[in-house]
Structures are given as structure tokens and as C-alpha cells.
Design a protein around this motif. Structure first.
Motif, PDB file in Angstrom:
ATOM      1  N   ASP A  47       0.848  -1.199   0.000  1.00  0.00           N
ATOM      2  CA  ASP A  47       0.000   0.000   0.000  1.00  0.00           C
ATOM      3  C   ASP A  47       0.873   1.235   0.000  1.00  0.00           C
ATOM      4  OD1 ASP A  47      -1.889   1.954   0.320  1.00  0.00           O
ATOM      5  OD2 ASP A  47      -3.114   0.733   1.684  1.00  0.00           O
ATOM      6  N   GLU A  48       0.777   2.014  -1.045  1.00  0.00           N
ATOM      7  CA  GLU A  48       1.592   3.225  -1.145  1.00  0.00           C
ATOM      8  C   GLU A  48       1.022   4.375  -0.323  1.00  0.00           C
ATOM      9  OE1 GLU A  48       4.388   3.542  -2.652  1.00  0.00           O
ATOM     10  OE2 GLU A  48       4.484   1.547  -3.506  1.00  0.00           O
ATOM     11  N   GLY A  49      -0.163   4.189   0.210  1.00  0.00           N
ATOM     12  CA  GLY A  49      -0.805   5.272   0.944  1.00  0.00           C
ATOM     13  C   GLY A  49      -1.580   6.172   0.021  1.00  0.00           C
ATOM     14  N   VAL A  61      -1.460  13.439   7.366  1.00  0.00           N
ATOM     15  CA  VAL A  61      -0.103  12.907   7.240  1.00  0.00           C
ATOM     16  C   VAL A  61      -0.109  11.847   6.147  1.00  0.00           C
ATOM     17  CG1 VAL A  61       1.790  11.721   8.390  1.00  0.00           C
ATOM     18  CG2 VAL A  61       0.375  13.347   9.670  1.00  0.00           C
ATOM     19  N   ASN A  62       0.746  12.017   5.161  1.00  0.00           N
ATOM     20  CA  ASN A  62       0.845  11.068   4.061  1.00  0.00           C
ATOM     21  C   ASN A  62       1.866   9.998   4.430  1.00  0.00           C
ATOM     22  OD1 ASN A  62       0.716   9.742   1.662  1.00  0.00           O
ATOM     23  ND2 ASN A  62       1.573  11.394   0.413  1.00  0.00           N
ATOM     24  N   ASP A  63       1.374   8.916   5.003  1.00  0.00           N
ATOM     25  CA  ASP A  63       2.242   7.835   5.463  1.00  0.00           C
ATOM     26  C   ASP A  63       1.487   6.526   5.258  1.00  0.00           C
ATOM     27  OD1 ASP A  63       3.718   5.926   6.956  1.00  0.00           O
ATOM     28  OD2 ASP A  63       4.550   7.521   8.198  1.00  0.00           O
ATOM     29  N   PRO A  64       2.091   5.513   4.603  1.00  0.00           N
ATOM     30  CA  PRO A  64       1.375   4.257   4.363  1.00  0.00           C
ATOM     31  C   PRO A  64       0.986   3.524   5.641  1.00  0.00           C
ATOM     32  CG  PRO A  64       3.700   4.064   3.770  1.00  0.00           C
ATOM     33  CD  PRO A  64       3.446   5.512   4.007  1.00  0.00           C
ATOM     34  N   ARG A  65       1.579   3.893   6.766  1.00  0.00           N
ATOM     35  CA  ARG A  65       1.218   3.234   8.026  1.00  0.00           C
ATOM     36  C   ARG A  65      -0.047   3.824   8.644  1.00  0.00           C
ATOM     37  NH1 ARG A  65       6.594   4.179  11.270  1.00  0.00           N
ATOM     38  NH2 ARG A  65       6.201   6.232  10.349  1.00  0.00           N
ATOM     39  N   MET A  66      -0.497   4.973   8.132  1.00  0.00           N
ATOM     40  CA  MET A  66      -1.643   5.646   8.718  1.00  0.00           C
ATOM     41  C   MET A  66      -2.957   5.002   8.281  1.00  0.00           C
ATOM     42  SD  MET A  66      -0.407   7.992  10.620  1.00  0.00           S
ATOM     43  CE  MET A  66       1.225   8.684  10.879  1.00  0.00           C
ATOM     44  N   LEU A  75     -11.839  14.438   8.143  1.00  0.00           N
ATOM     45  CA  LEU A  75     -10.962  13.286   7.934  1.00  0.00           C
ATOM     46  C   LEU A  75      -9.739  13.415   8.832  1.00  0.00           C
ATOM     47  CD1 LEU A  75     -12.730  13.386   5.269  1.00  0.00           C
ATOM     48  CD2 LEU A  75     -10.841  12.191   4.174  1.00  0.00           C
ATOM     49  N   HIS A  76      -9.300  12.284   9.385  1.00  0.00           N
ATOM     50  CA  HIS A  76      -8.151  12.262  10.286  1.00  0.00           C
ATOM     51  C   HIS A  76      -7.231  11.116   9.878  1.00  0.00           C
ATOM     52  CE1 HIS A  76     -10.347  14.887  13.202  1.00  0.00           C
ATOM     53  NE2 HIS A  76     -11.393  14.233  12.704  1.00  0.00           N
ATOM     54  N   SER A  77      -5.934  11.417   9.732  1.00  0.00           N
ATOM     55  CA  SER A  77      -4.951  10.359   9.509  1.00  0.00           C
ATOM     56  C   SER A  77      -4.400   9.964  10.875  1.00  0.00           C
ATOM     57  CB  SER A  77      -3.843  10.834   8.569  1.00  0.00           C
ATOM     58  OG  SER A  77      -3.285  12.051   9.033  1.00  0.00           O
ATOM     59  N   MET A  78      -4.713   8.742  11.306  1.00  0.00           N
ATOM     60  CA  MET A  78      -4.375   8.282  12.653  1.00  0.00           C
ATOM     61  C   MET A  78      -3.388   7.127  12.586  1.00  0.00           C
ATOM     62  SD  MET A  78      -6.467  10.337  14.249  1.00  0.00           S
ATOM     63  CE  MET A  78      -6.348   9.728  15.918  1.00  0.00           C
ATOM     64  N   SER A 107      -7.383  -5.817   4.859  1.00  0.00           N
ATOM     65  CA  SER A 107      -6.299  -4.949   5.298  1.00  0.00           C
ATOM     66  C   SER A 107      -6.817  -3.523   5.350  1.00  0.00           C
ATOM     67  CB  SER A 107      -5.112  -5.052   4.331  1.00  0.00           C
ATOM     68  OG  SER A 107      -4.052  -4.198   4.732  1.00  0.00           O
ATOM     69  N   PRO A 108      -7.600  -3.183   6.362  1.00  0.00           N
ATOM     70  CA  PRO A 108      -8.281  -1.880   6.395  1.00  0.00           C
ATOM     71  C   PRO A 108      -7.304  -0.716   6.510  1.00  0.00           C
ATOM     72  CG  PRO A 108      -8.518  -3.011   8.499  1.00  0.00           C
ATOM     73  CD  PRO A 108      -7.874  -3.990   7.571  1.00  0.00           C
ATOM     74  N   LYS A 109      -7.505   0.244   5.628  1.00  0.00           N
ATOM     75  CA  LYS A 109      -6.745   1.484   5.668  1.00  0.00           C
ATOM     76  C   LYS A 109      -7.655   2.696   5.841  1.00  0.00           C
ATOM     77  CE  LYS A 109      -2.463   0.341   5.445  1.00  0.00           C
ATOM     78  NZ  LYS A 109      -1.565   0.733   6.554  1.00  0.00           N
ATOM     79  N   THR A 110      -8.951   2.462   5.778  1.00  0.00           N
ATOM     80  CA  THR A 110      -9.944   3.516   5.981  1.00  0.00           C
ATOM     81  C   THR A 110     -11.040   2.980   6.879  1.00  0.00           C
ATOM     82  OG1 THR A 110      -9.499   4.396   3.762  1.00  0.00           O
ATOM     83  CG2 THR A 110     -11.537   5.114   4.834  1.00  0.00           C
ATOM     84  N   ALA A 111     -11.494   3.826   7.801  1.00  0.00           N
ATOM     85  CA  ALA A 111     -12.556   3.417   8.715  1.00  0.00           C
ATOM     86  C   ALA A 111     -13.496   4.596   8.963  1.00  0.00           C
ATOM     87  CB  ALA A 111     -11.974   2.914  10.033  1.00  0.00           C
ATOM     88  N   PHE A 112     -14.754   4.278   9.281  1.00  0.00           N
ATOM     89  CA  PHE A 112     -15.761   5.293   9.543  1.00  0.00           C
ATOM     90  C   PHE A 112     -16.272   5.149  10.973  1.00  0.00           C
ATOM     91  CE2 PHE A 112     -15.787   4.209   5.086  1.00  0.00           C
ATOM     92  CZ  PHE A 112     -15.864   5.428   4.433  1.00  0.00           C
ATOM     93  N   THR A 113     -16.421   6.293  11.628  1.00  0.00           N
ATOM     94  CA  THR A 113     -17.004   6.230  12.961  1.00  0.00           C
ATOM     95  C   THR A 113     -18.508   5.970  12.842  1.00  0.00           C
ATOM     96  OG1 THR A 113     -17.455   8.607  13.033  1.00  0.00           O
ATOM     97  CG2 THR A 113     -15.295   7.872  13.808  1.00  0.00           C
ATOM     98  N   PHE A 114     -19.070   5.317  13.858  1.00  0.00           N
ATOM     99  CA  PHE A 114     -20.509   5.067  13.850  1.00  0.00           C
ATOM    100  C   PHE A 114     -21.284   6.391  13.836  1.00  0.00           C
ATOM    101  CE2 PHE A 114     -19.960   0.690  16.042  1.00  0.00           C
ATOM    102  CZ  PHE A 114     -19.446   0.186  14.858  1.00  0.00           C
ATOM    103  N   ALA A 115     -20.694   7.409  14.439  1.00  0.00           N
ATOM    104  CA  ALA A 115     -21.364   8.714  14.485  1.00  0.00           C
ATOM    105  C   ALA A 115     -21.536   9.311  13.097  1.00  0.00           C
ATOM    106  CB  ALA A 115     -20.581   9.674  15.379  1.00  0.00           C
ATOM    107  N   VAL A 116     -20.508   9.189  12.222  1.00  0.00           N
ATOM    108  CA  VAL A 116     -20.604   9.763  10.890  1.00  0.00           C
ATOM    109  C   VAL A 116     -21.591   8.971  10.032  1.00  0.00           C
ATOM    110  CG1 VAL A 116     -18.738   8.485   9.759  1.00  0.00           C
ATOM    111  CG2 VAL A 116     -19.222  10.841   9.065  1.00  0.00           C
ATOM    112  N   LEU A 117     -21.676   7.651  10.255  1.00  0.00           N
ATOM    113  CA  LEU A 117     -22.647   6.856   9.506  1.00  0.00           C
ATOM    114  C   LEU A 117     -24.074   7.220   9.908  1.00  0.00           C
ATOM    115  CD1 LEU A 117     -20.864   3.366   9.569  1.00  0.00           C
ATOM    116  CD2 LEU A 117     -20.903   5.037   7.714  1.00  0.00           C
ATOM    117  N   ASP A 118     -24.294   7.402  11.207  1.00  0.00           N
ATOM    118  CA  ASP A 118     -25.631   7.802  11.667  1.00  0.00           C
ATOM    119  C   ASP A 118     -25.991   9.203  11.155  1.00  0.00           C
ATOM    120  OD1 ASP A 118     -25.960   5.431  13.000  1.00  0.00           O
ATOM    121  OD2 ASP A 118     -25.201   6.206  14.913  1.00  0.00           O
TER     122      ASP A 118
END
Length: 851
Positions: A47-49, A61-66, A75-78, A107-118
Motif C-alpha cells: 500500500d503506497e498510501g 499525514v501522508n504515510d502508508p502506516r496511517m 478526515l483524520h490520519s491516525m 487490510s483496512p486502511k480507511t474506517a468510519f465512525t458510527f457517528a458519521v454513519l448515523d
């Protein structure tokens, strides 16, 4: 979860940043503590990010580990550290337990909070928000200045303040059109407004300070302006413009105004309400307000309006007669019509008002305002019942946001336009040079001088632009020739002409065309026709036989009694044989038949399609002279000339249709089904083309029998090479096309000497002039886009320096809040300037490599 926004003090203001940039990490599986089995070397190398720009543009932050986390706060890069123990849950389940919904379960690289889905679900149910629009909102929350840089990656008008800042640096060698205002005018009938319930209770907070005009002065103008309905000499567009003029319950039937024709930014203080549809008095006020906004030093304006051919006629008089209308002194207004709407006008309006032929218009289509109404139409239903001030402020807010979004995205827009202009200049120059190679230098100088004279005179005499259209007289049709003969009968002495013979001869020629069509269809039936095919042919034969019997019954009236005693026609029973039928214009379907079927003889039977019709061309000119009906020979020649013109016109139309089908349907067919349907349409056009070429061939043969040698020099034999459908047929202004590929019949001049080449010179001249205009517009576009980029950078620097000055003033007055806000704004415009400059440098490098 820590998804709040933080700011970092830079010494002058707080700059957006993120917790990740200061080392914050989230550990899963051990109550927030690091996993004992965690190794720092772990990274998903596949994954190149996300490809987005790192700080300071956006707080990511542009980092493939994020891991990209989408929340209602943006949006937050964590940096999420997963538990790697032997019995740990899968990665997606670890995110679920934390309250995050992964976009991928492997291999999840993106996730959504339940709050944003609601929140999205509720927005979708109550507000009808689409996922794309909702995500666009989150990108703007993440970065209000650079939302387009927030993953995924998806112009203001020639900015007035910025241009005024660099106006003093004008280059004396620049063409005059470079410093002009380009506006497009239009109305929107979706933005209706009901009459207010309590108008005396309404209070306007920003009356006339935004995009909607000041209410009091506008109403004074309407009270004195006269609604004069002028007779149009173009097509009737009034029905469209007055679509909802009779809506009595409405205070405003819509809005109208002006926007930048190049970038689509609304012009401040130039939007007006309609009371009874889109009237000239409404648009006059909007135009004067737009041309009076930041136009110091500008003496030329292009205006594009759907009905400019009529609107602009008496514009200067309407302005002179009104005390509330005014234009900058010495400003020259050049009218134009959008490239989509101009085709709804008369043909003459295209060369007179289309942007393709206006000096300084570059590559403007004049229709950009149609795209600006779409976002306004979303809020128009909710604004329909608002109070008048509230509605105007709501519309002002939407228009201002539209302009702001264009401003921050202008670098991407201008870079794309620059690449298009570079390619357009190369292609148009190549096409123009190829077209100029076959003409003499003196001729080219003459044509270019004519184009320059027409452009100089277009403002005072729009008809001067008619040189871009072929001016040759249209060839007369057979019906026109018949009418001409009937009108001349009254002038001919009695006994020298058979009255009514023209109509009788025309009927015979119509029957002859029906024979040709029937004979073609009989031949295409093949050896084994179906019962339905046989029945259809039998019915057509029966109808044709009845018409032939009636024609022959009337023949002695015009041919005399000698016709009854003449039996020579009995031996002429075959009208077309297989060789003549395939001589020209064979349809594409004929190639699918077997060779044996092509060579089989047509049975010689006494069928109506093979009977020779008793026309002078079949009887012979010598025998007609013996019978005393020589005038019928002359009349048939005149009618045959009209028939040839009709057939050639049908050939031209069908060749053009065929060329368009190949370009727009056949080549773009991506599936077998679409390809089959596309070719079916081509074969349908081919059948009509084949019929008309056969009719023309028969007409020419009859002209030979009539001894019309002069006409035969003009109406030549059609060859298969002449019937080739080319791109230049479908689009006479297409790039890279040459006039020399067109057959002789595309521009035949029936009024001129048939032995001269005047008709071809006229056609070649028009094609050369149009290609010259195309090249000039692309060269203007390249120059203008380059200057717009310079002006944009200067504007952003000007705004940055302006906010620096305000910061210094606030600092001198020790107003800390104002100083910090000014420092933040100065930094924003400085970064926008740097972004435009960096983007253009990359684009210019790519363009140079492409060259």
C-alpha cells in the motif's frame, strides 16, 4: 476517540494541525496500552498510501502506516496500532470493538465512525443529501482552503482586484482584446418567490451588499422603464422567456444576472428578480450593474446572451432613456450567443454571434451560466416561502460560496485549460497550414484582408460576418421549376405551349422515381423471398400500375393523336438492367449478397417497374418535333434540372448523416449490441443514399436523351469515390480536414458559368476562413490562459499583502484577535499563490515534454 481539531501556534496565529503530527497513537487490544508483540518495523509495503499533499496544506499525514478515519469532524490520519498477539482478533474486528466501521475487512486502511454513519443516514433521510455531497462537506471541514487536496482528489472570473493591482504593468505590445470583460447573461425560473405575508415587518441586513441588487433603486428603475415588445426578425424565443410570466401568486418569477463567461463566477451586485418573466428591463439593469463593477481601465466587453441578436439592437437607446442605467464611458459592447443556443436561431446568427468568430473570445462557449443554476436550484424550493430579505441573503450566501470554491480551485482549472490550449494551437495550426498549401499567396492575402475587414465592421454591421458562410444561390428544386413553368404559361402565345404539361411531366417523373425504388427492392429480395416480402411487392405493383394507367390515359391530351397510333414503346419493356442498377451508389448491403445473385438477370416481364413511361426523353426529340410537341422537350429539361438538384441535395444530406453516424455512433460503440444497432442505422441511410444516386443516374441518362449538353457539363457522372463519407462532410470546421477531398457536387453553383470554378473557390474560401478563425481562437486561448495564471498569482499575493497590512494595523492598536485573524488570512493567500505557481510549473513542464 480523540477526533477533535487542534491548532498549533506559529508565533503569529494558530495553524491547523493534527494530533498525529505531535506523536499521538491509538493502541488496540490492550486497554490503550501498546501490544507486547508490536514491532516498529511492520508496514504494509503493498500500500503506497493515499496520494495527497503533506503539511502545511492540509492537516493530514501522508504515510502508508496511517489509517484514514472519517468522522463528523472531518478526515483524520491516525496511527492505529493493532494487537499482534497470537490469539488476537482480526484487524476489522478490532476496529469494530473500538467503534469504527472498516472500509475493508482484509487490510483496512480507511474506517468510519458510527457517528458519521448515523449522521449521513439522517442527512440523507431528511435533507436528501447524496453520499458524494456529504463527503464533499467533510472534505471542506477538513480543509476549508484546500478541500480538493483532501483524498480522494476529485476559477474565479479574471479577478478584478488582482487585475487592478497589476493593471499598471500592462505590456504595450499586448492586443487590446486581452484586457476586456467577458460576461454571460441568463435567467433562472426555478428561483421563484411568493408574496410576503407581512412585508412591513421585514428588515434587510445586507441590501445590495452581496450579489442581489439594492431593492429600492431597482424598483425605481422598473417603475419608469417601458416594456416595449419589439418584433423579432429571428426565431421566436419569447415563449421560452415568458414561460411563467402569468404566475400571479409570485412576487418573483425567477432571477437573472451576469457571470464571468470564462470561469463562471457570479458578478457582485448584478442579480435581479423577475416580475413577469425575463424582460429586457430586468436584464438591462443587471448588465449595467455588472459592467460598472471594477471595470476601471477596461473599454471592451463581450456579452453572451441567448437572444443577443434581438436584445442588443436597441440596448444603447434603452440605456440613454433611463436615469438609472449607465455604462462606463467609452466601453464597447460586443454581443455574442452561446454555442448551444445559437443553433436555435436562424442560420445567419451563427457566423454573426457565435464565439468561434469573435476576436478576443478565445475558447468560450458562452453557456457556463447554465451550470451555475444547478446548486441554486437545490435551495430554491426552500427559499420560495422565505421573507424577501432572508431569501436574498440565502441566495447571496450560495453565490458567494460558489465563487469561493472556484477561487481555491482555480489552479487546477487553469492548468487544465493551459494543456488544452497547447494541444489546440498545435492541431489548428497544422490544419490551417495544410489548407493554405494549395492556395496562391495573393489569394490568401485577399482572404485574410476580407476577414480583418469583416471583424472590424462586425459591431456596426453584423452582416459583414456573412463571409464565413457560402453565399452561392441554392439550386432550384423540381417543384420550384414546375412552379416557374406554370407561371410563365400566361406569357407564352397560345399554341406554342401545351398548358398543364408541366404538371403532367412532373407526375411522369415521380412515377419514374417510384419505378426505380421498386426495381431496387425487387432486386434485393433475392431468389427466395418470404411470403410477406412477395405480398408487399405485389401491393406496390398494383398501386403503381393504376397510376401508370391513369398517366397513359391522359398522355394523348399533350402528345396528340399520333401517340395512339405509335407502338414503338411496346418494344421498350426494360427500364433498368442489372448492370445499370449497380453502376453507382451501391448500398453497403449489396456487398453481402453472393456473386451468383449479383449476376442473375432480372426477368423481363410486363411489370409496372419495367414499363417505359411515355415521356419526351423516352420518345425522342426527333419524334417529338414531328408530332409538334417540341415545347414538351424544353419543359422536361427544366424539370430534369430540378430533379437532379433534388437528388444531389439528398445525396449530400445522407452522406453527411452517414459521416456523423460513423463519428458519433459506430466508433463509440463498446458492445456488440450497440455496434449492431449502429450499423443498422448506417445501412438505413445507405439505402436512401443508393436510391437517390440511382434517381440521379436515371435523370442524367434522360438529359442525354433530351440533348441537354450544356447541363451535362455541370451535372457530371457520379462515381463511387464521390460517395465516400468523410469527417469534413459532417463537420466543416473540424481540425485537420481539407476541402480538396470533397466531391464536385458539394458546392455546385447553378447561377454561375458551369465551365468556371467560382463555386469551388467560394467553398474553399469559406473553409479557409473558418480554419483561420479556429486557429486564431486557440492562439488567443493560449495567450489568455497564460496571462490569467500570472494575474491569479498576483491577485493572491496582493490579497496576502493586504492582510499583512491589516495585521500591522491591528498590532499597532493592540487588538490581538484581529491581528491573529489577519495573519491567518495572509498565510492562506500566500499558500494559494504558491500552489498556483507550483502547479503551473509542473503543467508547463509536461506541456514542453509533449511538444
Amino acid at each position: 476517540m480523540p477526533f477533535h481539531r487542534i491548532g498549533q501556534w506559529t508565533g503569529g496565529f494558530f495553524e491547523d494541525t493534527s494530533l498525529t503530527k505531535i506523536g499521538f497513537e491509538i493502541h488496540l487490544g490492550h486497554a490503550g496500552q501498546p501490544c507486547p508483540g508490536l514491532t516498529d518495523e511492520w508496514c504494509d509495503t503493498d500500500d503506497e498510501g493515499d496520494q495527497f499533499t503533506d503539511s502545511p496544506w492540509i492537516p493530514l499525514v501522508n504515510d502508508p502506516r496511517m489509517t484514514m478515519v472519517v468522522d463528523t469532524s472531518g478526515l483524520h490520519s491516525m496511527m492505529i496500532r493493532f494487537c499482534q498477539c497470537a490469539g488476537a482478533l482480526s484487524l476489522d474486528m478490532q476496529l469494530f470493538e473500538t467503534g469504527l466501521f472498516p472500509a475493508s475487512f482484509t487490510s483496512p486502511k480507511t474506517a468510519f465512525t458510527f457517528a458519521v454513519l448515523d449522521d449521513f443516514l439522517l442527512d440523507n433521510l431528511e435533507c436528501g443529501t447524496s453520499a458524494m455531497n456529504y463527503y464533499s462537506k467533510l472534505r471542506r471541514i477538513t480543509s476549508s482552503v484546500f478541500p480538493h487536496l483532501v483524498p480522494p482528489k476529485g476559477p474565479v472570473q479574471r479577478i478584478d482586484e488582482g487585475r487592478q493591482a497589476v493593471e499598471t504593468n500592462r505590456n504595450g505590445s499586448d492586443p487590446a482584446w486581452l484586457y476586456s470583460r467577458s460576461l454571460v447573461m441568463d435567467g433562472n425560473f426555478k428561483a421563484e418567490h411568493l408574496h410576503p405575508t407581512n412585508p412591513t415587518d421585514e428588515v434587510a441586513l445586507t441590501d445590495g451588499l452581496g450579489f442581489m441588487v439594492s431593492d429600492a433603486r431597482y424598483k425605481m428603475h422598473l417603475s419608469q422603464a417601458q416594456d416595449i415588445v419589439q418584433r423579432s426578425d429571428c426565431n421566436n424565443h419569447r415563449a421560452v422567456n415568458q414561460a411563467n410570466a402569468s404566475r400571479h401568486r409570485l412576487e418573483a418569477t425567477g432571477i437573472g444576472g451576469c457571470a464571468c463567461a470564462r470561469h463562471g463566477c457570479f458578478v457582485p451586485h448584478s442579480m435581479v428578480d423577475f416580475q413577469k418573466g425575463e424582460r429586457q428591463m430586468n436584464m438591462d439593469y443587471a448588465l449595467c450593474q455588472a459592467l460598472g463593477y471594477n471595470t476601471d481601465g477596461i473599454d471592451r466587453a463581450l456579452t453572451f446572451y441567448d437572444i443577443n441578436c434581438q436584445y442588443n439592437k436597441h440596448l444603447s437607446k434603452r440605456i440613454e432613456d433611463s436615469p438609472y442605467l449607465d455604462l462606463p464611458w467609452g466601453m464597447e459592447i460586443i454581443p455574442g450567443i452561446g454555442l448551444w443556443h445559437v443553433h436555435g436561431h436562424q442560420d445567419k446568427c451563427y457566423v454573426r454571434y457565435a464565439s468561434n468568430f469573435i476576436t478576443g473570445a478565445a475558447r468560450i462557449d458562452g453557456e457556463i451560466m447554465e451550470t451555475l443554476w444547478a446548486p441554486l436550484n437545490i435551495i430554491s424550493p426552500s427559499a420560495r416561502g422565505m421573507s424577501t430579505p432572508h431569501r436574498k441573503e440565502c441566495l447571496d450566501f450560495q453565490m458567494n460560496d460558489c465563487n469561493f470554491m472556484k477561487m481555491i480551485r482555480i489552479s487546477k482549472f487553469l492548468c487544465r485549460k493551459f494543456k488544452e490550449a497547447v494541444q489546440g494551437v498545435q492541431d489548428s495550426r497544422h490544419a490551417f497550414d495544410r489548407l493554405s498549401e494549395t492556395a496562391e499567396d495573393d489569394t490568401l492575402v485577399k482572404w485574410e484582408a476580407e476577414a480583418t475587414a469583416a471583424e472590424d465592421d462586425r459591431l456596426h454591421n453584423p452582416s459583414s460576418m456573412d463571409i464565413y458562410e457560402v453565399q452561392l444561390t441554392k439550386a432550384p428544386t423540381r417543384k420550384q421549376q414546375e412552379l416557374h413553368l406554370l407561371n410563365r404559361q400566361a406569357q407564352w402565345p397560345a399554341g406554342e405551349i401545351h398548358r398543364g404539361a408541366a404538371t403532367w411531366l412532373a407526375c411522369g417523373m415521380t412515377l419514374e422515381e417510384a419505378q426505380v425504388a421498386l426495381l431496387i427492392d425487387v432486386k434485393k429480395m433475392g431468389k427466395w423471398p418470404t411470403d410477406n416480402q412477395t405480398l408487399a411487392i405485389a401491393r406496390r405493383r398494383d398501386r403503381l400500375q393504376g397510376q401508370l394507367d391513369e398517366f397513359v390515359r391522359v398522355a394523348p391530351t399533350f402528345l396528340g393523336n399520333e401517340f395512339n397510333s405509335w407502338d414503338h414503346l411496346d418494344g421498350m419493356t426494360v427500364m433498368l438492367d442489372a448492370t445499370e442498377l449497380d453502376s453507382v451508389g451501391s448500398s453497403s448491403e449489396a456487398a453481402d449478397r453472393s456473386d451468383d445473385e449479383d449476376q442473375r438477370d432480372i426477368p423481363v416481364e410486363f411489370n409496372p417497374e419495367t414499363v417505359v413511361i411515355p415521356l419526351p426523353s423516352n420518345i425522342g426529340i426527333e419524334r417529338c418535333a414531328e408530332w409538334g410537341v417540341a415545347d414538351l422537350v424544353l419543359q422536361e429539361i427544366v424539370l430534369r434540372e430540378g430533379q437532379a438538384n433534388d437528388a444531389l441535395h439528398a445525396v449530400r444530406v445522407n452522406l453527411a448523416d452517414k459521416a456523423v453516424l460513423f463519428r458519433t455512433t459506430v466508433r463509440s460503440a463498446k458492445s456488440q449490441a450497440r455496434s449492431t444497432r449502429a450499423w443498422a442505422r448506417v445501412h438505413s441511410v445507405d439505402r436512401v443514399l443508393n436510391l437517390n444516386t440511382q434517381i440521379y443516374a436515371k435523370c442524367r441518362k434522360q438529359l442525354i436523351n433530351l440533348g441537354a449538353d450544356d447541363l451535362l457539363m455541370k451535372y457530371r457522372r457520379l462515381e463511387k469515390a464521390d460517395l465516400k463519407a468523410t469527417t469534413v462532410v459532417a463537420d466543416p470546421n473540424a481540425r485537420g480536414q481539407r476541402n480538396s477531398t470533397l466531391a464536385w457536387f458539394w458546392s455546385i453553383d447553378v447561377e454561375g458559368d458551369s465551365t468556371s470554378n467560382d463555386w469551388m473557390n467560394e467553398f474553399y474560401c469559406v473553409h479557409w476562413l473558418r480554419t483561420l478563425a479556429l486557429r486564431n481562437r486557440w492562439e488567443e486561448e493560449l495567450l489568455l490562459v497564460g496571462r490569467e495564471i500570472t494575474w491569479t498569482i498576483a491577485f493572491f499575493m496582493h490579497k496576502s499583502q493586504e492582510w499583512v497590512r491589516r495585521m500591522q494595523e491591528a498590532n499597532a492598536k493592540e487588538i490581538t484577535g484581529h491581528r491573529c485573524y489577519a495573519a491567518r488570512q495572509a498565510q492562506m493567500y500566500l499558500r494559494l499563490s504558491q500552489h498556483v505557481e507550483d502547479s503551473f510549473d509542473r503543467t508547463k513542464g509536461v506541456a514542453e515534454v509533449a511538444e
